[in-house]
Design a protein around this motif. Structure first.
Motif, PDB file in Angstrom:
ATOM      1  N   GLN A   1     108.975  15.949  -4.397  1.00  0.00           N
ATOM      2  CA  GLN A   1     110.126  15.277  -3.790  1.00  0.00           C
ATOM      3  C   GLN A   1     110.766  16.127  -2.687  1.00  0.00           C
ATOM      4  O   GLN A   1     111.261  15.604  -1.694  1.00  0.00           O
ATOM      5  N   ALA A   2     110.720  17.469  -2.909  1.00  0.00           N
ATOM      6  CA  ALA A   2     111.343  18.341  -1.910  1.00  0.00           C
ATOM      7  C   ALA A   2     110.502  18.455  -0.652  1.00  0.00           C
ATOM      8  O   ALA A   2     111.019  18.761   0.428  1.00  0.00           O
ATOM      9  N   ARG A   3     109.182  18.191  -0.801  1.00  0.00           N
ATOM     10  CA  ARG A   3     108.292  18.386   0.343  1.00  0.00           C
ATOM     11  C   ARG A   3     107.894  17.069   0.979  1.00  0.00           C
ATOM     12  O   ARG A   3     106.877  16.989   1.659  1.00  0.00           O
ATOM     13  N   ALA A   4     108.680  16.013   0.765  1.00  0.00           N
ATOM     14  CA  ALA A   4     108.328  14.712   1.347  1.00  0.00           C
ATOM     15  C   ALA A   4     108.502  14.706   2.856  1.00  0.00           C
ATOM     16  O   ALA A   4     107.791  13.982   3.564  1.00  0.00           O
ATOM     17  N   ASN A   5     109.491  15.518   3.375  1.00  0.00           N
ATOM     18  CA  ASN A   5     109.746  15.523   4.814  1.00  0.00           C
ATOM     19  C   ASN A   5     108.706  16.324   5.591  1.00  0.00           C
ATOM     20  O   ASN A   5     108.730  16.352   6.818  1.00  0.00           O
ATOM     21  N   GLN A   6     107.856  17.067   4.873  1.00  0.00           N
ATOM     22  CA  GLN A   6     106.888  17.931   5.553  1.00  0.00           C
ATOM     23  C   GLN A   6     105.511  17.294   5.675  1.00  0.00           C
ATOM     24  O   GLN A   6     104.508  17.992   5.832  1.00  0.00           O
ATOM     25  N   LEU A   7     105.431  15.963   5.565  1.00  0.00           N
ATOM     26  CA  LEU A   7     104.121  15.298   5.619  1.00  0.00           C
ATOM     27  C   LEU A   7     103.452  15.439   6.980  1.00  0.00           C
ATOM     28  O   LEU A   7     102.232  15.573   7.083  1.00  0.00           O
ATOM     29  N   GLY A   8     104.261  15.365   8.047  1.00  0.00           N
ATOM     30  CA  GLY A   8     103.669  15.519   9.371  1.00  0.00           C
ATOM     31  C   GLY A   8     103.027  16.880   9.553  1.00  0.00           C
ATOM     32  O   GLY A   8     101.932  17.016  10.109  1.00  0.00           O
ATOM     33  N   LEU A   9     103.817  17.927   9.082  1.00  0.00           N
ATOM     34  CA  LEU A   9     103.260  19.278   9.174  1.00  0.00           C
ATOM     35  C   LEU A   9     101.986  19.434   8.344  1.00  0.00           C
ATOM     36  O   LEU A   9     101.019  20.081   8.750  1.00  0.00           O
ATOM     37  N   HIS A  10     102.016  18.773   7.160  1.00  0.00           N
ATOM     38  CA  HIS A  10     100.800  18.852   6.311  1.00  0.00           C
ATOM     39  C   HIS A  10      99.615  18.159   6.953  1.00  0.00           C
ATOM     40  O   HIS A  10      98.471  18.570   6.769  1.00  0.00           O
ATOM     41  N   ALA A  11      99.923  17.083   7.736  1.00  0.00           N
ATOM     42  CA  ALA A  11      98.815  16.394   8.412  1.00  0.00           C
ATOM     43  C   ALA A  11      98.144  17.303   9.421  1.00  0.00           C
ATOM     44  O   ALA A  11      96.914  17.368   9.533  1.00  0.00           O
ATOM     45  N   ASP A  12      99.002  18.050  10.199  1.00  0.00           N
ATOM     46  CA  ASP A  12      98.420  19.019  11.142  1.00  0.00           C
ATOM     47  C   ASP A  12      97.639  20.103  10.417  1.00  0.00           C
ATOM     48  O   ASP A  12      96.551  20.522  10.850  1.00  0.00           O
ATOM     49  N   GLY A  13      98.234  20.553   9.287  1.00  0.00           N
ATOM     50  CA  GLY A  13      97.503  21.561   8.491  1.00  0.00           C
ATOM     51  C   GLY A  13      96.183  21.036   7.947  1.00  0.00           C
ATOM     52  O   GLY A  13      95.181  21.740   7.869  1.00  0.00           O
ATOM     53  N   LEU A  14      96.209  19.726   7.560  1.00  0.00           N
ATOM     54  CA  LEU A  14      94.952  19.127   7.073  1.00  0.00           C
ATOM     55  C   LEU A  14      93.896  19.077   8.167  1.00  0.00           C
ATOM     56  O   LEU A  14      92.703  19.290   7.923  1.00  0.00           O
ATOM     57  N   ARG A  15      94.377  18.787   9.439  1.00  0.00           N
ATOM     58  CA  ARG A  15      93.413  18.756  10.533  1.00  0.00           C
ATOM     59  C   ARG A  15      92.790  20.133  10.737  1.00  0.00           C
ATOM     60  O   ARG A  15      91.578  20.279  10.886  1.00  0.00           O
ATOM     61  N   ARG A  16      93.691  21.154  10.756  1.00  0.00           N
ATOM     62  CA  ARG A  16      93.173  22.509  10.933  1.00  0.00           C
ATOM     63  C   ARG A  16      92.227  22.891   9.793  1.00  0.00           C
ATOM     64  O   ARG A  16      91.189  23.514   9.999  1.00  0.00           O
ATOM     65  N   ARG A  17      92.630  22.503   8.584  1.00  0.00           N
ATOM     66  CA  ARG A  17      91.777  22.842   7.442  1.00  0.00           C
ATOM     67  C   ARG A  17      90.446  22.094   7.468  1.00  0.00           C
ATOM     68  O   ARG A  17      89.410  22.598   7.014  1.00  0.00           O
ATOM     69  N   LEU A  18      90.495  20.835   7.975  1.00  0.00           N
ATOM     70  CA  LEU A  18      89.231  20.103   8.121  1.00  0.00           C
ATOM     71  C   LEU A  18      88.303  20.806   9.106  1.00  0.00           C
ATOM     72  O   LEU A  18      87.084  20.888   8.893  1.00  0.00           O
ATOM     73  N   GLU A  19      88.902  21.295  10.225  1.00  0.00           N
ATOM     74  CA  GLU A  19      88.082  22.045  11.173  1.00  0.00           C
ATOM     75  C   GLU A  19      87.512  23.299  10.507  1.00  0.00           C
ATOM     76  O   GLU A  19      86.357  23.662  10.712  1.00  0.00           O
ATOM     77  N   GLU A  20      88.360  23.977   9.727  1.00  0.00           N
ATOM     78  CA  GLU A  20      87.884  25.161   9.019  1.00  0.00           C
ATOM     79  C   GLU A  20      86.772  24.808   8.014  1.00  0.00           C
ATOM     80  O   GLU A  20      85.812  25.549   7.855  1.00  0.00           O
ATOM     81  N   LEU A  21      86.965  23.654   7.366  1.00  0.00           N
ATOM     82  CA  LEU A  21      85.919  23.216   6.418  1.00  0.00           C
ATOM     83  C   LEU A  21      84.610  22.934   7.140  1.00  0.00           C
ATOM     84  O   LEU A  21      83.522  23.265   6.643  1.00  0.00           O
ATOM     85  N   GLN A  22      84.730  22.294   8.318  1.00  0.00           N
ATOM     86  CA  GLN A  22      83.502  22.026   9.070  1.00  0.00           C
ATOM     87  C   GLN A  22      82.822  23.322   9.498  1.00  0.00           C
ATOM     88  O   GLN A  22      81.596  23.421   9.531  1.00  0.00           O
ATOM     89  N   GLN A  23      83.608  24.327   9.885  1.00  0.00           N
ATOM     90  CA  GLN A  23      83.022  25.618  10.232  1.00  0.00           C
ATOM     91  C   GLN A  23      82.441  26.310   9.002  1.00  0.00           C
ATOM     92  O   GLN A  23      81.385  26.937   9.070  1.00  0.00           O
ATOM     93  N   ASP A  24      83.191  26.209   7.880  1.00  0.00           N
ATOM     94  CA  ASP A  24      82.731  26.899   6.664  1.00  0.00           C
ATOM     95  C   ASP A  24      81.527  26.228   6.005  1.00  0.00           C
ATOM     96  O   ASP A  24      80.888  26.825   5.134  1.00  0.00           O
TER      97      ASP A  24
END
Length: 597
Positions: free
Chosen positions: A461-484
């Motif tokens: 509930q406390a982290r509901a406002n950070q969804l946009g930031l998590h989306a960017d983090g997910l993109r970066r992590r997806l790129e990292e996953l593709q590299q890894d």
């Protein structure tokens, strides 16, 4: 009901086909089916159409384990059972272990690309499956063609294997028949040799008996010859006696003839004297006619008497002559007959001796020739039989040597196979222990993940406002996953765990915004089952991970498109996340999107 039925069929040995089409089997039924496939050894055909077995993942995995342990089932029908790509992976693992299934019908399920790849990969190790139906499963045509080629290859291999087995069976039969024929021929040859030896001994005994008989006949002929010689000597003595008698009779005849001639001369002289006296007396008697007539009468009477006596003597002489001639003729006839008989007996005896001698010589020559020919033929046959026996003994020794060598090779191969089986069993035990260790570790990790998820749900509930930031983090992590993905497997595992943690965090954020927490609990249980399935499917890490990562990428893309929509309404976000998780669980891409308010 189906549990009781299948429990009763576990020990059955007569049922060959089982049809459970459209019976709404659930987890208990799937587990009972897995137990049945483990224990039953008679069922060859199993029809499970319209039962939705793929919905219950644990039960279907247990069913697949039973299928992998079964070695008698030949036909399996799983049409319309809602089997997804994970269920197809379980089936692929079972098909790698199964060595008896020949027909598998998976039409009208939801296998998809990943399931088709898993089934295609399992066909490289499964060589018994001849027919695999995948129509209506959204499987690409190239995979279907590859599956058909694998099926054709398996069918060709099965036909070649059956032909080779038939040929091996026929050749083994022919070898056994040849061995039997050789043994029979050897026994027949030994029997013929024994019979020929017996015939040789019998012919030797018969020839010895015949020679003894001929010797006895020859001795009898010698005895007959001796008796004939004695008879000939006796006849010669009798002939000498008869000749002596004839000589004596001739002498008597000559004496009688001399006596007759002397008597005739005496009578003639007397007659002359009487005539002279009568002439003198006539002159004297002319004077004395009276006295002379009387004397003449007396003389006439005397002459008559003398003539009578002469006639009587002549008759006696004639009778004596006739008797003499008769006796001489009889003696001559007897002598001639005796001579003829003697000659006949001599000729007959000589002829019989010659015939007997020639017959004896012929028989002896014939017997000697026959014995020599039979001995030569028997020696030739014995030599040939000895050569055949030697050849057969050599062949038998070769066959025995080959059999001993084959037996030694077979024993060595058996020892090798046993050692290899022991090594494989040890490796399998070690592999199973490693799997057990990995499963325990994965269970611990899953428990830790569950605890973390619970904590994340509290912080969601406390982290509901950070969804946009998590989306960017997910993109970066997806790129990292593709590299890894191109790096080590350990990094892939860590990245997958990170993605799972991030997904769990997102799920926690979205679950906090949902109104139905019961659905979240079910999703958590689904994720736990999913983690268990991932840990159990670690044996095919590369393919499963690639499939999971591709699915995660698709879901993340969908989530990136949906995050902007989820800001407007949390309820729509919760339903979207629920659909995405269900799509992730079922292996089907999410196709429907909820509309914005």
């Amino acid at each position: 009901g189906v549990k009781l039925l299948l429990h009763g069929l576990c020990s059955n040995t007569t049922v060959k086909s089982l049809d459970l089409k459209g019976n709404n089997l659930r987890t208990v039924g799937a587990e009972a089916l897995g137990k049945l496939l483990r224990q039953n050894k008679s069922i060859k055909s199993l029809i499970l159409e319209w039962n939705s077995l793929g919905v219950w993942e644990e039960g279907f995995s247990f069913f697949c384990q039973g299928l992998g342990a079964n070695s008698f089932l030949q036909r399996l029908d799983l049409r319309n059972n809602q089997i997804n790509h994970q269920g197809a992976g379980e089936l692929a693992m079972a098909l790698k272990q199964n060595a008896s299934l020949q027909e598998l019908d998976l039409r009208w399920n939801n296998i998809g690309l990943l399931g088709g790849r898993a089934l295609l990969n399992c066909l490289h190790s499964n060589k018994t499956l001849k027919r695999l139906e995948l129509a209506g499963n959204n499987v690409p045509s190239d995979i279907l063609k590859a599956v058909e080629q694998a099926m054709d290859h398996n069918q060709d291999r099965q036909t070649i294997l059956s032909e080779t087995q038939n040929r091996a069976y026929i050749l083994s039969k022919e070898v056994l028949s040849l061995k039997d024929e050789k043994t029979k021929q050897f026994l027949d040859l030994m029997d013929t040799i024994d019979k020929q030896r017996e015939e040789i001994a019998r012919s030797g005994r018969m020839s010895a008996a015949r020679v003894s008989q001929l010797q006895e006949a020859l001795d009898e002929q010698h005895c007959i010859m001796n008796s004939l010689k004695a008879k000939l000597q006796m006849t010669e003595a009798a002939l000498a006696l008869s000749e002596q008698k004839v000589h004596n009779l001739g002498e008597l005849l000559n004496a009688v003839k001399q006596e007759q001639t002397s008597m005739a001369e005496c009578h003639f002289t007397e007659l002359q004297q009487q005539k002279q006296g009568s002439a003198d007396r006539e002159s004297k008697l002319l004077h004395d006619l009276s006295a002379a007539s009387e004397k003449n009468l007396l003389l006439r009477n005397q002459v008559d008497e003398l003539e009578k006596k002469c006639k009587v003597q002549q008759d006696q002489l004639f009778q004596l002559k006739q008797d003499l001639t008769n006796t001489i003729a009889e003696l001559k006839l007897r002598a001639v007959q005796a001579e003829e008989r003697l000659e006949m007996e001599k000729r007959r005896f000589k002829q019989s001796l010659e015939d007997m001698e020639s017959l004896r010589v012929k028989e002896v020559d014939h017997m000697t020739q026959h014995i020599e020919a039979s001995e030569r033929s028997m020696q030739d046959r014995i030599q040939r039989l000895e050569a055949i026996r030697i050849a057969l003994e050599e062949e038998l020794s070769q066959v025995k040597a080959a059999a001993v060598s084959e037996r030694g090779q077979a024993e060595e191969e058996l020892i090798k196979v046993r050692n290899q089986a022991r090594l494989e069993e040890q490796q399998r035990v070690e592999h199973l222990e490693e799997k057990l260790r990995l499963m325990t570790e994965s269970r611990d990790e899953a428990q830790n993940c569950c605890l973390k998820q619970k904590q994340m749900i509290a912080e969601a509930q406390a982290r509901a406002n950070q969804l946009g930031l998590h989306a960017d983090g997910l993109r970066r992590r997806l790129e990292e996953l593709q590299q890894d993905l191109n790096s080590k497997e350990e990094e892939k595992v860590t990245e997958v765990n990170k993605v799972k943690v991030e997904l769990q965090e997102q799920i926690g954020h979205l679950q906090a915004e949902r109104t139905a927490q019961d659905g979240l609990r079910e999703k958590i249980a689904a994720l736990e089952r999913q983690l268990k399935a991932l840990s159990s499917s670690h044996r095919e890490a590369l393919l499963d991970k690639e499939g999971e990562i591709s699915m995660l990428l698709e879901k993340l893309r969908m989530k990136e498109a949906d995050i902007s929509r989820m800001r407007e309404e949390e309820a729509q976000r919760a339903s979207f996340l629920q659909n995405a998780i269900m799509a992730y669980v079922q292996g089907s891409p999410f196709g429907t999107h909820s509309s914005r308010k």
